[in-house]
Design a protein around this motif. Structure first.
Motif, PDB file in Angstrom:
ATOM      1  N   GLN A   1       0.811  -1.217   0.000  1.00  0.00           N
ATOM      2  CA  GLN A   1       0.000   0.000   0.000  1.00  0.00           C
ATOM      3  C   GLN A   1       0.844   1.267   0.000  1.00  0.00           C
ATOM      4  N   SER A   2       1.979   1.246   0.654  1.00  0.00           N
ATOM      5  CA  SER A   2       2.786   2.461   0.775  1.00  0.00           C
ATOM      6  C   SER A   2       3.446   2.864  -0.534  1.00  0.00           C
ATOM      7  N   THR A   3       3.672   1.896  -1.429  1.00  0.00           N
ATOM      8  CA  THR A   3       4.380   2.196  -2.680  1.00  0.00           C
ATOM      9  C   THR A   3       3.541   1.935  -3.930  1.00  0.00           C
ATOM     10  N   GLY A   4       2.465   1.156  -3.803  1.00  0.00           N
ATOM     11  CA  GLY A   4       1.717   0.734  -4.980  1.00  0.00           C
ATOM     12  C   GLY A   4       2.371  -0.429  -5.695  1.00  0.00           C
ATOM     13  N   GLY A   5       3.329  -1.072  -5.034  1.00  0.00           N
ATOM     14  CA  GLY A   5       4.001  -2.210  -5.633  1.00  0.00           C
ATOM     15  C   GLY A   5       3.081  -3.413  -5.744  1.00  0.00           C
ATOM     16  N   ASP A   6       3.082  -4.065  -6.906  1.00  0.00           N
ATOM     17  CA  ASP A   6       2.229  -5.220  -7.158  1.00  0.00           C
ATOM     18  C   ASP A   6       3.058  -6.452  -7.479  1.00  0.00           C
ATOM     19  N   LEU A   7       2.622  -7.592  -6.942  1.00  0.00           N
ATOM     20  CA  LEU A   7       3.142  -8.887  -7.328  1.00  0.00           C
ATOM     21  C   LEU A   7       1.959  -9.796  -7.613  1.00  0.00           C
ATOM     22  N   LEU A   8       1.955 -10.423  -8.789  1.00  0.00           N
ATOM     23  CA  LEU A   8       0.880 -11.326  -9.192  1.00  0.00           C
ATOM     24  C   LEU A   8       1.457 -12.706  -9.447  1.00  0.00           C
ATOM     25  N   LEU A   9       0.679 -13.722  -9.109  1.00  0.00           N
ATOM     26  CA  LEU A   9       1.017 -15.102  -9.438  1.00  0.00           C
ATOM     27  C   LEU A   9      -0.180 -15.708 -10.148  1.00  0.00           C
ATOM     28  N   LEU A  10       0.029 -16.147 -11.387  1.00  0.00           N
ATOM     29  CA  LEU A  10      -1.061 -16.686 -12.198  1.00  0.00           C
ATOM     30  C   LEU A  10      -0.815 -18.167 -12.460  1.00  0.00           C
ATOM     31  N   ILE A  11      -1.820 -18.994 -12.128  1.00  0.00           N
ATOM     32  CA  ILE A  11      -1.730 -20.439 -12.301  1.00  0.00           C
ATOM     33  C   ILE A  11      -3.041 -20.924 -12.918  1.00  0.00           C
ATOM     34  N   ASN A  12      -2.931 -21.633 -14.032  1.00  0.00           N
ATOM     35  CA  ASN A  12      -4.123 -22.188 -14.709  1.00  0.00           C
ATOM     36  C   ASN A  12      -5.114 -21.107 -15.129  1.00  0.00           C
ATOM     37  N   GLU A  13      -4.596 -19.954 -15.527  1.00  0.00           N
ATOM     38  CA  GLU A  13      -5.455 -18.862 -15.988  1.00  0.00           C
ATOM     39  C   GLU A  13      -5.706 -19.012 -17.490  1.00  0.00           C
ATOM     40  N   ARG A  14      -6.937 -19.177 -17.879  1.00  0.00           N
ATOM     41  CA  ARG A  14      -7.272 -19.460 -19.276  1.00  0.00           C
ATOM     42  C   ARG A  14      -7.197 -18.220 -20.164  1.00  0.00           C
ATOM     43  N   HIS A  15      -7.155 -17.056 -19.577  1.00  0.00           N
ATOM     44  CA  HIS A  15      -7.182 -15.827 -20.386  1.00  0.00           C
ATOM     45  C   HIS A  15      -5.980 -14.940 -20.088  1.00  0.00           C
ATOM     46  N   PHE A  16      -4.841 -15.554 -19.819  1.00  0.00           N
ATOM     47  CA  PHE A  16      -3.649 -14.796 -19.495  1.00  0.00           C
ATOM     48  C   PHE A  16      -2.929 -14.341 -20.758  1.00  0.00           C
ATOM     49  N   ASP A  17      -2.831 -13.027 -20.946  1.00  0.00           N
ATOM     50  CA  ASP A  17      -2.061 -12.435 -22.038  1.00  0.00           C
ATOM     51  C   ASP A  17      -1.713 -11.010 -21.642  1.00  0.00           C
TER      52      ASP A  17
ATOM     53  N   PRO B   1      -2.695 -20.850 -22.391  1.00  0.00           N
ATOM     54  CA  PRO B   1      -2.276 -20.097 -21.195  1.00  0.00           C
ATOM     55  C   PRO B   1      -2.543 -20.829 -19.886  1.00  0.00           C
ATOM     56  N   GLU B   2      -3.498 -21.771 -19.901  1.00  0.00           N
ATOM     57  CA  GLU B   2      -3.800 -22.500 -18.664  1.00  0.00           C
ATOM     58  C   GLU B   2      -2.646 -23.409 -18.230  1.00  0.00           C
ATOM     59  N   GLU B   3      -1.685 -23.630 -19.107  1.00  0.00           N
ATOM     60  CA  GLU B   3      -0.535 -24.458 -18.752  1.00  0.00           C
ATOM     61  C   GLU B   3       0.665 -23.633 -18.297  1.00  0.00           C
ATOM     62  N   ILE B   4       0.459 -22.330 -18.190  1.00  0.00           N
ATOM     63  CA  ILE B   4       1.542 -21.413 -17.821  1.00  0.00           C
ATOM     64  C   ILE B   4       1.407 -20.998 -16.358  1.00  0.00           C
ATOM     65  N   VAL B   5       2.529 -21.004 -15.665  1.00  0.00           N
ATOM     66  CA  VAL B   5       2.636 -20.335 -14.366  1.00  0.00           C
ATOM     67  C   VAL B   5       3.413 -19.055 -14.600  1.00  0.00           C
ATOM     68  N   ALA B   6       2.906 -17.951 -14.098  1.00  0.00           N
ATOM     69  CA  ALA B   6       3.578 -16.676 -14.363  1.00  0.00           C
ATOM     70  C   ALA B   6       3.623 -15.804 -13.120  1.00  0.00           C
ATOM     71  N   TRP B   7       4.769 -15.171 -12.937  1.00  0.00           N
ATOM     72  CA  TRP B   7       4.937 -14.146 -11.918  1.00  0.00           C
ATOM     73  C   TRP B   7       5.003 -12.807 -12.634  1.00  0.00           C
ATOM     74  N   GLN B   8       4.266 -11.829 -12.148  1.00  0.00           N
ATOM     75  CA  GLN B   8       4.321 -10.478 -12.713  1.00  0.00           C
ATOM     76  C   GLN B   8       4.532  -9.488 -11.573  1.00  0.00           C
ATOM     77  N   PHE B   9       5.399  -8.508 -11.814  1.00  0.00           N
ATOM     78  CA  PHE B   9       5.665  -7.524 -10.768  1.00  0.00           C
ATOM     79  C   PHE B   9       6.046  -6.202 -11.408  1.00  0.00           C
ATOM     80  N   ASN B  10       5.769  -5.127 -10.697  1.00  0.00           N
ATOM     81  CA  ASN B  10       6.123  -3.802 -11.215  1.00  0.00           C
ATOM     82  C   ASN B  10       7.347  -3.257 -10.492  1.00  0.00           C
ATOM     83  N   ARG B  11       7.820  -2.141 -10.989  1.00  0.00           N
ATOM     84  CA  ARG B  11       9.038  -1.521 -10.456  1.00  0.00           C
ATOM     85  C   ARG B  11       8.892  -1.171  -8.984  1.00  0.00           C
TER      86      ARG B  11
END
Length: 287
Positions: free
Chosen positions: A8-24, A77-87
């Motif tokens: 919350q203090s920085t707006g930093g985001d970390l996402l973990l996507l597993i078995n997401e059918r619409h990941f792009d 995309p459902e076979e992909i595990v993905a980590w996404q993060f911002n600066r």
């Protein structure tokens, strides 16, 4: 499944996507304001990943780092595990001494980096993934710190693997490899304004000849090819994903003359900017 954590203090985001059918990701439109670096792991069979409208084979148990400004989609995309993060969650540039991935995994050459996992590394990465999931599900006052530590570990693991398989050992001595990484980052930050090797050599306190020799050790590209390929990649993105005119793109990429830019683009792609835009579906399919 999509897990997320926000500082919350920085707006930093970390996402973990597993078995997401619409990941792009669609950088120039829908996702323009979500500046995420992505680390994708194909846990399924061989599939196609389309990056900036170019198709690549994404092999089983392979890691693919993807940049903030790349648009991409997966065949399954459902076979992909993905980590996404911002600066704001973890700035790899500010923490380069910790992870040493800048100018290599990210902000590197125009070639896509695919990192293959052997059985031992598959097991290690799966174990790390399990710990990630546990931490996402543990909402306490050290959750963000724990997730950031795990992300750093993930980046280090992938960087080590990529470095080990990227070229002859003598080419990867820390000092030499560090110079190449710094060059790549400088190009990423300055390619619109500076198109000559001499500029980047001066910034690195090296001669153009020294840079050329270093790149000859590391890969078959010259420093000038790296600069020119980065310009071509951005020109293609702007032609494919935006409505900007060729003249607007000329000036955005630091060229003074539209005719010169058109000749430069055609030399490297066999298309004029106008023909590329008009034939972009055929270009994307490699026809």
């Amino acid at each position: 499944m999509k897990l997320s954590a926000t500082e919350q203090s920085t707006g930093g985001d970390l996402l973990l996507l597993i078995n997401e059918r619409h990941f792009d990701r669609m950088f120039f439109t829908r996702d323009r304001h979500h500046k995420y670096l992505t680390i994708a792991w194909n846990r399924g069979e061989k599939q196609t990943v389309t990056i900036d409208e170019i198709d690549y084979d994404f092999l089983p148990n392979t890691i693919l780092p993807l940049m903030v400004n790349q648009s991409f989609r997966f065949e399954r995309p459902e076979e992909i595990v993905a980590w996404q993060f911002n600066r704001d969650f973890y700035c790899i540039v500010d923490h380069d001494e910790e992870v040493s991935c800048v100018g290599f995994l990210f902000y590197g050459s125009s070639d896509q980096v695919f990192v293959t996992l052997d059985e031992t590394m598959q097991f290690k990465l799966q174990r790390l993934l399990d710990i990630f999931i546990e931490e996402f599900e543990t909402a306490d006052n050290i959750q963000i710190d724990m997730l950031r530590m795990l992300l750093k570990r993930l980046i280090i693991i992938v960087t080590r693997l990529a470095k080990a398989h990227s070229g002859p050992r003598e080419a990867l001595a820390d000092e030499k490899f560090g110079t190449i990484r710094k060059f790549n980052l400088l190009v990423e930050n300055n390619y619109r304004e500076h198109h000559t090797v001499a500029y980047y050599a001066q910034q690195l306190n090296k001669s153009p000849k020294t840079l050329s020799n270093l790149f000859a050790l590391y890969n078959h590209k010259t420093p000038l090819q790296v600069i020119q390929e980065r310009l071509i990649i951005e020109a293609k993105r702007l032609l494919y994903y935006t409505d900007k005119s060729a003249k607007e793109i000329t000036y955005e990429l630091g060229f003074d003359d539209a005719a010169y830019f058109s000749n430069f683009f055609k030399k490297h792609t066999s298309f004029s900017p106008t023909d590329f835009r008009n034939n972009k579906v055929l270009v994307a399919e490699g026809k």
